[in-house]
Write a protein that holds these residues in place. Sequence first.
Motif, PDB file in Angstrom:
ATOM      1  N   TYR A  70       0.849  -1.189   0.000  1.00 15.87           N
ATOM      2  CA  TYR A  70       0.000   0.000   0.000  1.00 15.87           C
ATOM      3  C   TYR A  70       0.881   1.233   0.000  1.00 15.87           C
ATOM      4  N   ASP A  71       0.687   2.103  -0.993  1.00 21.52           N
ATOM      5  CA  ASP A  71       1.378   3.383  -1.016  1.00 21.52           C
ATOM      6  C   ASP A  71       0.552   4.385  -0.226  1.00 21.52           C
ATOM      7  N   ILE A  72       1.203   5.075   0.703  1.00 19.65           N
ATOM      8  CA  ILE A  72       0.514   6.053   1.541  1.00 19.65           C
ATOM      9  C   ILE A  72       0.401   7.359   0.760  1.00 19.65           C
ATOM     10  N   LEU A  73      -0.824   7.821   0.555  1.00 19.91           N
ATOM     11  CA  LEU A  73      -1.077   9.069  -0.153  1.00 19.91           C
ATOM     12  C   LEU A  73      -1.162  10.239   0.814  1.00 19.91           C
ATOM     13  N   ASP A  74      -1.690   9.971   2.008  1.00 17.89           N
ATOM     14  CA  ASP A  74      -1.855  10.997   3.026  1.00 17.89           C
ATOM     15  C   ASP A  74      -2.106  10.280   4.342  1.00 17.89           C
ATOM     16  N   GLY A  75      -1.933  10.964   5.433  1.00 17.55           N
ATOM     17  CA  GLY A  75      -2.183  10.328   6.709  1.00 17.55           C
ATOM     18  C   GLY A  75      -2.084  11.294   7.863  1.00 17.55           C
ATOM     19  N   ILE A  76      -2.669  10.878   8.968  1.00 18.46           N
ATOM     20  CA  ILE A  76      -2.594  11.653  10.200  1.00 18.46           C
ATOM     21  C   ILE A  76      -2.383  10.691  11.361  1.00 18.46           C
ATOM     22  N   TYR A  77      -1.823  11.208  12.419  1.00 18.85           N
ATOM     23  CA  TYR A  77      -1.672  10.447  13.655  1.00 18.85           C
ATOM     24  C   TYR A  77      -2.229  11.296  14.772  1.00 18.85           C
ATOM     25  N   LYS A  78      -3.275  10.793  15.415  1.00 22.28           N
ATOM     26  CA  LYS A  78      -3.922  11.566  16.462  1.00 22.28           C
ATOM     27  C   LYS A  78      -4.531  10.616  17.492  1.00 22.28           C
ATOM     28  N   ASP A  79      -4.329  10.931  18.750  1.00 23.54           N
ATOM     29  CA  ASP A  79      -4.936  10.186  19.855  1.00 23.54           C
ATOM     30  C   ASP A  79      -4.678   8.679  19.761  1.00 23.54           C
ATOM     31  N   GLY A  80      -3.460   8.297  19.399  1.00 20.24           N
ATOM     32  CA  GLY A  80      -3.102   6.886  19.367  1.00 20.24           C
ATOM     33  C   GLY A  80      -3.601   6.125  18.156  1.00 20.24           C
ATOM     34  N   ILE A  81      -4.071   6.850  17.129  1.00 15.99           N
ATOM     35  CA  ILE A  81      -4.571   6.204  15.917  1.00 15.99           C
ATOM     36  C   ILE A  81      -3.846   6.793  14.716  1.00 15.99           C
ATOM     37  N   GLY A  82      -3.214   5.912  13.937  1.00 12.18           N
ATOM     38  CA  GLY A  82      -2.635   6.323  12.667  1.00 12.18           C
ATOM     39  C   GLY A  82      -3.637   6.007  11.581  1.00 12.18           C
ATOM     40  N   LYS A  83      -4.047   7.018  10.833  1.00 14.03           N
ATOM     41  CA  LYS A  83      -5.029   6.834   9.763  1.00 14.03           C
ATOM     42  C   LYS A  83      -4.350   7.220   8.457  1.00 14.03           C
ATOM     43  N   TYR A  84      -4.219   6.233   7.554  1.00 16.33           N
ATOM     44  CA  TYR A  84      -3.480   6.432   6.317  1.00 16.33           C
ATOM     45  C   TYR A  84      -4.389   6.178   5.117  1.00 16.33           C
ATOM     46  N   TYR A  85      -4.416   7.146   4.226  1.00 18.12           N
ATOM     47  CA  TYR A  85      -5.163   7.016   2.975  1.00 18.12           C
ATOM     48  C   TYR A  85      -4.183   6.429   1.970  1.00 18.12           C
ATOM     49  N   CYS A  86      -4.508   5.271   1.426  1.00 19.82           N
ATOM     50  CA  CYS A  86      -3.551   4.501   0.642  1.00 19.82           C
ATOM     51  C   CYS A  86      -4.107   4.094  -0.713  1.00 19.82           C
ATOM     52  N   MET A  87      -3.177   3.616  -1.551  1.00 21.74           N
ATOM     53  CA  MET A  87      -3.531   3.005  -2.820  1.00 21.74           C
ATOM     54  C   MET A  87      -2.794   1.667  -2.888  1.00 21.74           C
ATOM     55  N   ASP A  88      -3.522   0.613  -3.242  1.00 23.23           N
ATOM     56  CA  ASP A  88      -2.883  -0.694  -3.318  1.00 23.23           C
ATOM     57  C   ASP A  88      -2.209  -0.893  -4.676  1.00 23.23           C
ATOM     58  N   ALA A  89      -1.601  -2.049  -4.885  1.00 22.65           N
ATOM     59  CA  ALA A  89      -0.866  -2.340  -6.119  1.00 22.65           C
ATOM     60  C   ALA A  89      -1.769  -2.356  -7.347  1.00 22.65           C
ATOM     61  N   ASN A  90      -3.083  -2.539  -7.154  1.00 26.06           N
ATOM     62  CA  ASN A  90      -4.034  -2.545  -8.265  1.00 26.06           C
ATOM     63  C   ASN A  90      -4.650  -1.172  -8.523  1.00 26.06           C
ATOM     64  N   GLY A  91      -4.207  -0.160  -7.784  1.00 28.43           N
ATOM     65  CA  GLY A  91      -4.730   1.188  -7.972  1.00 28.43           C
ATOM     66  C   GLY A  91      -6.010   1.468  -7.210  1.00 28.43           C
ATOM     67  N   ARG A  92      -6.426   0.556  -6.339  1.00 32.47           N
ATOM     68  CA  ARG A  92      -7.630   0.766  -5.527  1.00 32.47           C
ATOM     69  C   ARG A  92      -7.268   1.548  -4.272  1.00 32.47           C
ATOM     70  N   ARG A  93      -8.119   2.478  -3.918  1.00 36.48           N
ATOM     71  CA  ARG A  93      -7.902   3.283  -2.710  1.00 36.48           C
ATOM     72  C   ARG A  93      -8.523   2.588  -1.499  1.00 36.48           C
ATOM     73  N   CYS A  94      -7.853   2.776  -0.378  1.00 40.93           N
ATOM     74  CA  CYS A  94      -8.348   2.209   0.878  1.00 40.93           C
ATOM     75  C   CYS A  94      -7.846   3.073   2.023  1.00 40.93           C
ATOM     76  N   ILE A  95      -8.324   2.771   3.201  1.00 38.28           N
ATOM     77  CA  ILE A  95      -7.871   3.439   4.424  1.00 38.28           C
ATOM     78  C   ILE A  95      -7.296   2.362   5.338  1.00 38.28           C
ATOM     79  N   ILE A  96      -6.111   2.622   5.845  1.00 38.76           N
ATOM     80  CA  ILE A  96      -5.498   1.723   6.824  1.00 38.76           C
ATOM     81  C   ILE A  96      -5.406   2.487   8.129  1.00 38.76           C
ATOM     82  N   GLU A  97      -5.970   1.890   9.172  1.00 34.29           N
ATOM     83  CA  GLU A  97      -5.911   2.502  10.499  1.00 34.29           C
ATOM     84  C   GLU A  97      -5.167   1.571  11.435  1.00 34.29           C
TER      85      GLU A  97
END
Length: 122
Positions: A70-97
Motif C-alpha cells: 500500500y502506497d501512503i497518499l496521506d495520513g494523520i496520527y492523532k490520539d493513538g490512531i494512525g489513519k493512512y489514505y492509501c492506494m494498493d498495487a491494483n490502484g484501488r484506494r483504501c484506508i489503513i488505520e
Amino acid sequence: MKKLLTVFLLMLSVVSFGQILKLRTTYYTYRVNQNSVWSDWESWKKASVLISVNISDQRIVVDSNTTQTYDILDGIYKDGIGKYYCMDANGRRCIIEIVNENRKLYVRYNDWEHVYEFFVIK
C-alpha cells in the motif's frame, strides 16, 4: 498500561523519525459488503503475518500469502490512531488505520474490511 505506552512511543517515533515499524499479527478477521449490506465479521483466525509501516518511504507492506503493498497518499496520527489514505498495487484506494489502544490494524475498502490483531516486534 506499560505495553500501551510502549506501542504509543514506538508509533510516535515512526511518525517523528521515519523509522520502520514492524508488527507481527496474531489473528485476523474480515467482512464483505454486498449490495450495500455488510456481512457479519468472520470468526477470528490465527495468522502470523509481518506488517511493515515505513512512513519515510510512504509504504505499508503486509507480507501474507500474497504480499499486499500500500502506497501512503496521506495520513494523520492523532490520539493513538494512525489513519493512512492509501492506494494498493491494483490502484484501488483504501484506508489503513492502526489503533494502538486495542492493537488492531484495519484495512478498509468500500466492499470489504480486514482486521489484524498485532504486537510490535521493532
